[in-house]
Design a protein around this motif. Structure first.
Motif, mmCIF file in Angstrom:
data_model
loop_
_atom_site.group_PDB
_atom_site.id
_atom_site.type_symbol
_atom_site.label_atom_id
_atom_site.label_comp_id
_atom_site.label_asym_id
_atom_site.label_seq_id
_atom_site.Cartn_x
_atom_site.Cartn_y
_atom_site.Cartn_z
ATOM 1 N N MET A 114 -53.929 73.116 85.065
ATOM 2 C CA MET A 114 -54.261 72.037 86.009
ATOM 3 C C MET A 114 -54.960 70.911 85.619
ATOM 4 O O MET A 114 -55.368 70.756 84.659
ATOM 5 N N THR A 115 -54.649 69.887 86.361
ATOM 6 C CA THR A 115 -54.790 68.449 85.864
ATOM 7 C C THR A 115 -56.133 68.020 86.644
ATOM 8 O O THR A 115 -56.583 68.548 87.653
ATOM 9 N N ALA B 84 -53.470 79.321 95.337
ATOM 10 C CA ALA B 84 -53.056 80.350 94.254
ATOM 11 C C ALA B 84 -51.695 80.392 94.040
ATOM 12 O O ALA B 84 -51.049 80.424 92.923
ATOM 13 N N GLN B 85 -50.756 80.656 95.293
ATOM 14 C CA GLN B 85 -49.418 80.661 94.833
ATOM 15 C C GLN B 85 -48.761 79.229 94.504
ATOM 16 O O GLN B 85 -47.797 79.585 93.874
ATOM 17 N N ILE B 86 -49.020 78.323 94.897
ATOM 18 C CA ILE B 86 -48.513 77.096 94.713
ATOM 19 C C ILE B 86 -48.768 76.744 92.960
ATOM 20 O O ILE B 86 -47.940 76.263 92.179
ATOM 21 N N LEU B 87 -50.010 77.225 92.511
ATOM 22 C CA LEU B 87 -50.133 77.248 91.249
ATOM 23 C C LEU B 87 -49.335 78.277 90.419
ATOM 24 O O LEU B 87 -48.880 77.783 89.479
ATOM 25 N N LEU B 88 -49.209 79.398 91.002
ATOM 26 C CA LEU B 88 -48.324 80.380 90.450
ATOM 27 C C LEU B 88 -46.918 80.033 90.357
ATOM 28 O O LEU B 88 -46.051 80.026 89.084
ATOM 29 N N ILE C 137 -48.948 77.466 86.653
ATOM 30 C CA ILE C 137 -50.113 77.055 86.005
ATOM 31 C C ILE C 137 -51.201 78.216 85.868
ATOM 32 O O ILE C 137 -51.392 79.066 86.815
ATOM 33 N N LEU C 138 -51.994 78.120 84.752
ATOM 34 C CA LEU C 138 -52.766 79.121 84.326
ATOM 35 C C LEU C 138 -53.772 79.674 85.393
ATOM 36 O O LEU C 138 -54.012 80.876 85.778
ATOM 37 N N GLU C 139 -54.476 78.507 85.839
ATOM 38 C CA GLU C 139 -55.487 78.792 86.787
ATOM 39 C C GLU C 139 -55.300 79.332 88.047
ATOM 40 O O GLU C 139 -55.989 79.742 88.902
ATOM 41 N N ASN C 140 -53.998 79.647 88.484
ATOM 42 C CA ASN C 140 -53.521 80.543 89.631
ATOM 43 C C ASN C 140 -54.163 81.866 89.572
ATOM 44 O O ASN C 140 -54.493 82.355 90.460
ATOM 45 N N TRP C 141 -54.571 82.580 88.449
ATOM 46 C CA TRP C 141 -55.199 83.763 88.327
ATOM 47 C C TRP C 141 -56.692 83.796 88.899
ATOM 48 O O TRP C 141 -57.110 84.733 89.364
#
Length: 219
Positions: free
Chosen positions: A104-105, A149-153, A157-161
């Motif tokens: 994440m930025t 979470a789903q957008i990051l996944l 992107i790592l932080e989705n978890w």
């Protein structure tokens, strides 16, 4: 969690829980495909996306029957994000099976809390005023966190978890309260897989960074 017999054992456990809690066929299909989807995601397997499309369809109808309308609407968003994620994971692979993991930025970290607060309040208000939703604001909050979470996944992107871990903890309580015990048990398993996913994705991310001479960031 990496071995095939691990997920097979978990599915057998799900079947046992479903049997003793008199779960519906729809709930059983939703939970088993959800388990398989999350397990494949943690392993960075591209098949997580088509399985995810089946899973979101099942959950849509199950949440409609339980009057969890935020979660029901969420499945439409998830369906679209599954399609997006399938395409994104197959781009910019740089010789790998799927797209490399990113981080994440700073602007993402600033935007996420604002998005979560605004959408939760607005969504909860709509559910309270226009539906017979059971627990509107809790439902809306968990649903909003799930979208983030789903957008990051979908964007690898790592932080989705990290977000999924929070969602899973809250979901166990909510589904147990709604007496969806098979789903609550599923989210308890999801929690374990999410912790493992965070560990394995971070390990892979650091290894790729070392090979490239430094850690890269989301662009």
């Amino acid at each position: 969690m990496d071995r095939w017999y691990t997920v097979a054992g978990l599915m057998i456990a799900m079947l046992i829980v479903a049997y003793y809690t008199s779960s519906s066929t729809l709930e059983l299909v939703a939970t088993t495909t959800g388990l398989l989807c999350v397990w494949l995601t943690a392993r960075e397997n591209i098949w997580c996306w088509p399985i995810g499309l089946i899973n979101t369809t099942c959950f849509f109808f199950m949440f409609f029957e339980s009057k969890l309308y935020a979660d029901m609407t969420l499945q439409i968003v998830f369906f679209l994000l599954n399609v997006q994620g399938w395409m994104i994971w197959l781009t910019k692979k740089a010789g790998s099976k799927v797209r490399p993991t990113r981080r994440m930025t700073p602007w993402m970290w600033m935007a996420a809390p604002v998005f979560i607060v605004v959408l939760t309040i607005g969504w909860g208000y709509v559910l309270t005023g226009f539906t017979d939703a059971s627990i509107p604001y809790a439902d809306a909050f968990i649903a909003t966190l799930s979208i983030v979470a789903q957008i990051l996944l979908s964007n690898k992107i790592l932080e989705n978890w990290t977000f999924w871990i929070i969602v899973d903890v809250l979901s166990v309580g909510m589904y147990a309260y709604k007496e969806l015990y098979a789903v609550a048990f599923l989210y308890l398993i999801f929690l374990g897989i999410a912790v493992g996913g965070l560990y394995s994705w971070k390990k892979e991310y650091l290894e790729v960074g070392k090979r490239q001479g430094g850690i890269f960031h989301a662009r």
